[in-house]
Motif scaffolding. Structure first.
Motif, PDB file in Angstrom:
ATOM      1  N   GLY A  98       0.814  -1.200   0.000  1.00 39.04           N
ATOM      2  CA  GLY A  98       0.000   0.000   0.000  1.00 39.04           C
ATOM      3  C   GLY A  98       0.854   1.259   0.000  1.00 39.04           C
ATOM      4  O   GLY A  98       2.079   1.210   0.121  1.00 39.04           O
ATOM      5  N   GLY A  99       0.182   2.396  -0.138  1.00 37.76           N
ATOM      6  CA  GLY A  99       0.900   3.661  -0.109  1.00 37.76           C
ATOM      7  C   GLY A  99       0.049   4.790  -0.651  1.00 37.76           C
ATOM      8  O   GLY A  99      -1.164   4.646  -0.849  1.00 37.76           O
ATOM      9  N   LEU A 100       0.729   5.900  -0.900  1.00 35.68           N
ATOM     10  CA  LEU A 100       0.093   7.087  -1.451  1.00 35.68           C
ATOM     11  C   LEU A 100       0.393   7.156  -2.941  1.00 35.68           C
ATOM     12  O   LEU A 100       1.564   7.050  -3.349  1.00 35.68           O
ATOM     13  N   VAL A 101      -0.632   7.345  -3.746  1.00 36.00           N
ATOM     14  CA  VAL A 101      -0.458   7.407  -5.197  1.00 36.00           C
ATOM     15  C   VAL A 101      -1.390   8.467  -5.752  1.00 36.00           C
ATOM     16  O   VAL A 101      -2.475   8.729  -5.196  1.00 36.00           O
ATOM     17  N   GLN A 102      -0.973   9.095  -6.843  1.00 34.33           N
ATOM     18  CA  GLN A 102      -1.803  10.103  -7.483  1.00 34.33           C
ATOM     19  C   GLN A 102      -2.914   9.444  -8.307  1.00 34.33           C
ATOM     20  O   GLN A 102      -2.770   8.295  -8.752  1.00 34.33           O
ATOM     21  N   PRO A 103      -4.008  10.144  -8.517  1.00 36.13           N
ATOM     22  CA  PRO A 103      -5.068   9.609  -9.393  1.00 36.13           C
ATOM     23  C   PRO A 103      -4.495   9.221 -10.750  1.00 36.13           C
ATOM     24  O   PRO A 103      -3.666   9.938 -11.316  1.00 36.13           O
ATOM     25  N   GLY A 104      -4.945   8.072 -11.235  1.00 38.64           N
ATOM     26  CA  GLY A 104      -4.422   7.542 -12.490  1.00 38.64           C
ATOM     27  C   GLY A 104      -3.225   6.632 -12.327  1.00 38.64           C
ATOM     28  O   GLY A 104      -2.809   5.976 -13.288  1.00 38.64           O
ATOM     29  N   GLY A 105      -2.660   6.592 -11.117  1.00 39.28           N
ATOM     30  CA  GLY A 105      -1.481   5.773 -10.869  1.00 39.28           C
ATOM     31  C   GLY A 105      -1.810   4.321 -10.598  1.00 39.28           C
ATOM     32  O   GLY A 105      -2.975   3.895 -10.673  1.00 39.28           O
ATOM     33  N   SER A 106      -0.767   3.573 -10.290  1.00 40.02           N
ATOM     34  CA  SER A 106      -0.897   2.130 -10.067  1.00 40.02           C
ATOM     35  C   SER A 106      -0.202   1.715  -8.783  1.00 40.02           C
ATOM     36  O   SER A 106       0.760   2.353  -8.348  1.00 40.02           O
ATOM     37  N   LEU A 107      -0.702   0.630  -8.210  1.00 43.35           N
ATOM     38  CA  LEU A 107      -0.073  -0.035  -7.068  1.00 43.35           C
ATOM     39  C   LEU A 107      -0.301  -1.527  -7.215  1.00 43.35           C
ATOM     40  O   LEU A 107      -1.310  -1.944  -7.800  1.00 43.35           O
ATOM     41  N   ARG A 108       0.606  -2.310  -6.651  1.00 43.92           N
ATOM     42  CA  ARG A 108       0.398  -3.743  -6.566  1.00 43.92           C
ATOM     43  C   ARG A 108       0.470  -4.180  -5.118  1.00 43.92           C
ATOM     44  O   ARG A 108       1.492  -3.997  -4.446  1.00 43.92           O
ATOM     45  N   LEU A 109      -0.616  -4.737  -4.644  1.00 42.37           N
ATOM     46  CA  LEU A 109      -0.675  -5.268  -3.284  1.00 42.37           C
ATOM     47  C   LEU A 109      -0.308  -6.743  -3.306  1.00 42.37           C
ATOM     48  O   LEU A 109      -0.612  -7.459  -4.262  1.00 42.37           O
ATOM     49  N   SER A 110       0.324  -7.174  -2.224  1.00 44.08           N
ATOM     50  CA  SER A 110       0.668  -8.580  -2.051  1.00 44.08           C
ATOM     51  C   SER A 110       0.118  -9.078  -0.727  1.00 44.08           C
ATOM     52  O   SER A 110       0.010  -8.311   0.239  1.00 44.08           O
ATOM     53  N   CYS A 111      -0.210 -10.348  -0.685  1.00 39.74           N
ATOM     54  CA  CYS A 111      -0.658 -10.982   0.555  1.00 39.74           C
ATOM     55  C   CYS A 111       0.015 -12.340   0.646  1.00 39.74           C
ATOM     56  O   CYS A 111      -0.269 -13.235  -0.172  1.00 39.74           O
ATOM     57  N   ALA A 112       0.904 -12.485   1.613  1.00 40.69           N
ATOM     58  CA  ALA A 112       1.608 -13.743   1.827  1.00 40.69           C
ATOM     59  C   ALA A 112       0.862 -14.563   2.864  1.00 40.69           C
ATOM     60  O   ALA A 112       0.574 -14.072   3.965  1.00 40.69           O
ATOM     61  N   ALA A 113       0.555 -15.801   2.520  1.00 42.16           N
ATOM     62  CA  ALA A 113      -0.219 -16.672   3.404  1.00 42.16           C
ATOM     63  C   ALA A 113       0.655 -17.773   3.975  1.00 42.16           C
ATOM     64  O   ALA A 113       1.575 -18.258   3.314  1.00 42.16           O
ATOM     65  N   SER A 114       0.356 -18.173   5.194  1.00 39.95           N
ATOM     66  CA  SER A 114       1.012 -19.313   5.819  1.00 39.95           C
ATOM     67  C   SER A 114      -0.007 -20.048   6.672  1.00 39.95           C
ATOM     68  O   SER A 114      -1.043 -19.490   7.048  1.00 39.95           O
ATOM     69  N   GLY A 115       0.275 -21.318   6.948  1.00 39.87           N
ATOM     70  CA  GLY A 115      -0.619 -22.098   7.790  1.00 39.87           C
ATOM     71  C   GLY A 115      -1.760 -22.770   7.051  1.00 39.87           C
ATOM     72  O   GLY A 115      -2.628 -23.368   7.698  1.00 39.87           O
ATOM     73  N   ILE A 116      -1.775 -22.643   5.734  1.00 38.19           N
ATOM     74  CA  ILE A 116      -2.794 -23.302   4.927  1.00 38.19           C
ATOM     75  C   ILE A 116      -2.150 -23.916   3.695  1.00 38.19           C
ATOM     76  O   ILE A 116      -1.068 -23.498   3.283  1.00 38.19           O
ATOM     77  N   ALA A 117      -2.823 -24.913   3.136  1.00 38.73           N
ATOM     78  CA  ALA A 117      -2.406 -25.459   1.847  1.00 38.73           C
ATOM     79  C   ALA A 117      -2.912 -24.490   0.777  1.00 38.73           C
ATOM     80  O   ALA A 117      -3.977 -24.671   0.186  1.00 38.73           O
ATOM     81  N   PHE A 118      -2.124 -23.472   0.560  1.00 43.46           N
ATOM     82  CA  PHE A 118      -2.551 -22.265  -0.153  1.00 43.46           C
ATOM     83  C   PHE A 118      -3.244 -22.558  -1.481  1.00 43.46           C
ATOM     84  O   PHE A 118      -4.267 -21.956  -1.794  1.00 43.46           O
ATOM     85  N   SER A 119      -2.704 -23.461  -2.251  1.00 44.19           N
ATOM     86  CA  SER A 119      -3.211 -23.674  -3.610  1.00 44.19           C
ATOM     87  C   SER A 119      -4.648 -24.181  -3.633  1.00 44.19           C
ATOM     88  O   SER A 119      -5.316 -24.081  -4.660  1.00 44.19           O
ATOM     89  N   PHE A 120      -5.142 -24.679  -2.517  1.00 42.28           N
ATOM     90  CA  PHE A 120      -6.491 -25.229  -2.478  1.00 42.28           C
ATOM     91  C   PHE A 120      -7.552 -24.202  -2.087  1.00 42.28           C
ATOM     92  O   PHE A 120      -8.742 -24.509  -2.118  1.00 42.28           O
ATOM     93  N   TYR A 121      -7.140 -23.004  -1.723  1.00 42.94           N
ATOM     94  CA  TYR A 121      -8.065 -22.039  -1.142  1.00 42.94           C
ATOM     95  C   TYR A 121      -8.373 -20.861  -2.047  1.00 42.94           C
ATOM     96  O   TYR A 121      -7.486 -20.325  -2.717  1.00 42.94           O
TER      97      TYR A 121
END
Length: 114
Positions: free
Chosen positions: A9-32
Motif C-alpha cells: 500500500g501507499g500514497l499514489v496520485q489519481p491515475g497511478g498504479s499499485l500492486r498489493l501482495s498478501c503472503a499466506a502461511s498455515g494453509i495449503a494455499f493452492s487449495f483455497y
C-alpha cells in the motif's frame, strides 16, 4: 495457524498504479479461494475481488477493467494489481480466506490523492 500478511500500500496520485501482495502461511494455499476486501472511512467492508483454486476470478463492478487479482502458488502469495486508481479507491485493503472461519490480514492503507 493461518496468517495473512499484506504489503504494497501507499500514497499514489489519481491515475497511478499499485500492486498489493498478501503472503499466506498455515494453509495449503493452492487449495483455497483468496479474496481482497477494502474498507473506506465510515463505510462497510466490501469485497473487491476473489480468485479460486482453479484461477477463476471475479471483481466488484467498481474495479472491473482496472484491477487484476492473481496468485502464485509457489510463493503462497496473492496479488492485487490496481491501475487507473481513483480517489474513491482510497481504503484499507485486506486479504481474506476461509478455513472453517474467516481469516484476515492486518490490512494495508491505499491513499489516492493529488
Amino acid at each position: 495457524q493461518v496468517q495473512l500478511v499484506e504489503s504494497g500500500g501507499g500514497l499514489v496520485q489519481p491515475g497511478g498504479s499499485l500492486r498489493l501482495s498478501c503472503a499466506a502461511s498455515g494453509i495449503a494455499f493452492s487449495f483455497y479461494t483468496m479474496r481482497w476486501y477494502r474498507q473506506a472511512p465510515g463505510k462497510q467492508r466490501e469485497l473487491v475481488a476473489h480468485i479460486t483454486s482453479g484461477d477463476s476470478t471475479n471483481y466488484a463492478d467498481s474495479v472491473k477493467g482496472r484491477f487484476t487479482i492473481s496468485r502464485d502458488n509457489t510463493k503462497n502469495t496473492v496479488y492485487l494489481q490496481m491501475n487507473s486508481l481513483k480517489p474513491e479507491d482510497t481504503a484499507v485493503y485486506y486479504c481474506n480466506t476461509v478455513r472453517g472461519k474467516d481469516f484476515w490480514g492486518q490490512g494495508t492503507q491505499v491513499t489516492v490523492s493529488s
